[in-house]
Write a protein that holds these residues in place. Sequence first.
Motif, PDB file in Angstrom:
ATOM      1  N   HIS A 165       0.942  -0.982   0.052  1.00 50.44           N
ATOM      2  CA  HIS A 165       0.081  -0.254   0.261  1.00 50.44           C
ATOM      3  C   HIS A 165       1.183   1.421  -0.144  1.00 50.44           C
ATOM      4  O   HIS A 165       0.149   2.413  -0.126  1.00 50.44           O
ATOM      5  N   THR A 212      -5.899   2.404   1.356  1.00 47.22           N
ATOM      6  CA  THR A 212      -4.753   3.787   1.610  1.00 47.22           C
ATOM      7  C   THR A 212      -4.770   4.439   0.657  1.00 47.22           C
ATOM      8  O   THR A 212      -4.251   5.663   0.555  1.00 47.22           O
ATOM      9  N   MET A 223      -3.185   8.867   4.337  1.00 47.80           N
ATOM     10  CA  MET A 223      -2.936   8.063   4.200  1.00 47.80           C
ATOM     11  C   MET A 223      -3.761   6.687   5.092  1.00 47.80           C
ATOM     12  O   MET A 223      -4.472   5.950   4.931  1.00 47.80           O
ATOM     13  N   ASN A 242      -6.485   4.367   5.409  1.00 46.43           N
ATOM     14  CA  ASN A 242      -6.344   3.262   5.603  1.00 46.43           C
ATOM     15  C   ASN A 242      -7.195   2.456   6.365  1.00 46.43           C
ATOM     16  O   ASN A 242      -7.899   1.498   6.571  1.00 46.43           O
TER      17      ASN A 242
END
Length: 256
Positions: free
Chosen positions: A110, A134, A218, A222
């Motif tokens: 990711h 993400t 992120m 996520n």
Amino acid sequence: MEKTTLFDKIWDAHVVKSVPAGPDVFFIDKHFIHEVTSPVAFLNLEKRGIGVKYPHRTIATPDHNVPTVDQDQTIKDKLSRMQVEKLRHNCAKYGIELHDLGSAHHGIVHVIGPELGVTQPGMTIVCGDSHTSTHGAFGAIAFGIGTSEVEMVLATQCIMQSKPKKMRISVEGELGNGVTSKDIILYIISKISAAGATGYFVEYAGSAIRSLSMEARMTICNMSIEMGARGGLIAPDETTFEFLKGKQYAPRGEEW
């Protein structure tokens, strides 16, 4: 006419065909694979005599069952070693880009997309891992898929997918000292529960979200999975573009 969101615009632009009273045939821009959910998918392709439709749209890295240290040595666990060897074999066979152990850009599946500038606004991205969400931090529709769907994307570059419901969560104000993006998403989860976003794709908005770094965004996207969401999305802005500028796979010149 219903107003369209950023999610709507990206989704609708990638629908190849809508099945009446069924799912959409949905085009995938980038497909990330790793050593755990890809071997069986490749095996089934081989059994059916099917190749990989667009190898250049798939990027691989071993990251789930690999050692943190001594990566230049043989992986001790037999199953883990076999999975990594299969990934290498399949990438070589089908011409798929592999960021292997010991290479300059090996890393978490990711994370290498953002690091390399592969992940870009407006894309559709999938991977055989739930936390593929993400990538939504960059204004992309990104979600995890199962092994049979990994096979489907490898073979056709499309996936059969029903359009999720939409949810917007706005977070306003300035963060206090010591408050991080993980605190934000954990607070949201505490309010709506671990199943509160089931069946939804969440768009995060508000001044607090806009103030976050890309790494922090992120984290938010996520952990959308931890409240049952299909994925999370944050609109791209100057913070996004500044992060991507100059990255290896980012657009350059006129394309930028």
